[in-house]
Design a protein around this motif. Structure first.
Motif, PDB file in Angstrom:
ATOM      1  N   ASP A  89       0.753  -0.909  -0.074  1.00 30.91           N
ATOM      2  CA  ASP A  89       0.019   0.088  -0.555  1.00 30.91           C
ATOM      3  C   ASP A  89       0.762   1.398  -0.221  1.00 30.91           C
ATOM      4  N   LEU A  90       1.604   1.299   0.864  1.00 28.10           N
ATOM      5  CA  LEU A  90       3.136   2.533   0.767  1.00 28.10           C
ATOM      6  C   LEU A  90       3.662   3.114  -0.665  1.00 28.10           C
ATOM      7  N   GLY A  91       3.975   1.748  -1.017  1.00 27.94           N
ATOM      8  CA  GLY A  91       4.140   2.200  -2.850  1.00 27.94           C
ATOM      9  C   GLY A  91       3.619   2.312  -3.426  1.00 27.94           C
ATOM     10  N   LYS A 100      13.474  -2.101   2.060  1.00 28.16           N
ATOM     11  CA  LYS A 100      13.728  -1.568   3.364  1.00 28.16           C
ATOM     12  C   LYS A 100      12.883  -0.508   3.625  1.00 28.16           C
ATOM     13  N   ALA A 101      12.739  -0.122   2.681  1.00 29.45           N
ATOM     14  CA  ALA A 101      11.576   0.893   2.307  1.00 29.45           C
ATOM     15  C   ALA A 101       9.869   0.283   2.599  1.00 29.45           C
ATOM     16  N   GLY A 102       9.795  -0.239   2.287  1.00 33.77           N
ATOM     17  CA  GLY A 102       8.619  -1.483   2.295  1.00 33.77           C
ATOM     18  C   GLY A 102       7.195  -1.168   1.536  1.00 33.77           C
ATOM     19  N   PHE A 103       7.736  -0.564   0.129  1.00 33.90           N
ATOM     20  CA  PHE A 103       7.148  -0.374  -1.076  1.00 33.90           C
ATOM     21  C   PHE A 103       7.052  -1.576  -1.723  1.00 33.90           C
ATOM     22  N   ILE A 104       7.885  -2.341  -1.191  1.00 31.04           N
ATOM     23  CA  ILE A 104       7.253  -3.967  -1.201  1.00 31.04           C
ATOM     24  C   ILE A 104       7.231  -4.994  -0.903  1.00 31.04           C
ATOM     25  N   ASP A 105       6.887  -6.141  -1.018  1.00 29.37           N
ATOM     26  CA  ASP A 105       7.200  -7.304   0.186  1.00 29.37           C
ATOM     27  C   ASP A 105       7.340  -8.451  -0.349  1.00 29.37           C
TER      28      ASP A 105
END
Length: 127
Positions: free
Chosen positions: A56-58, A122-127
């Motif tokens: 969602d952040l991405g 690391k940034a949380g854009f993908i998992d």
């Protein structure tokens, strides 16, 4: 397994003193974290066997104006389809993008794909 104790120890009724060898569990052979665990683990840190997907952040990052102008934004936009993609699949797709578009940005993304994946994890854009 033989354990040589360097000091007198008693654990759960098991006595071991500095002068005696005892047959028991060799604590040095027990699996634990750290480098030994990394050597036994076939998957590197951050690796997802089901592939990477946009978080969602991405998606929020891509909603900002001008986000597609950056390498990170262009890379993330390749994951907007909703399907999870493995690193080899992404590498193959970006090679095709480089062949077709012949843009410097595409070549840069292709060359630095592993670093982009690591950064986005690391940034949380993908998992």
């Amino acid at each position: 397994t033989i354990i040589l104790s360097l000091q007198d120890v008693e654990v759960e009724g098991f006595k071991c003193d500095a002068t005696t060898n005892h047959v028991g569990i060799d604590i040095l052979s027990l699996p634990r974290g750290g480098a030994a665990a990394a050597a036994l683990n076939p998957f590197p840190s951050g690796y997802n066997p089901f592939g990477y997907g946009l978080t969602d952040l991405g998606k929020e990052y891509l909603s900002y104006d001008g986000s597609l102008d950056s390498d990170v934004g262009r890379f993330l936009s390749s994951l907007k389809s909703g399907k999870r993609k493995s690193a080899p699949v992404m590498k193959e797709q970006w090679l095709e993008v480089v062949r077709v578009s012949k843009q410097g940005q595409s070549m840069r993304i292709y060359r630095k794909l592993d670093e982009l994946i690591s950064f986005c994890l690391k940034a949380g854009f993908i998992d």
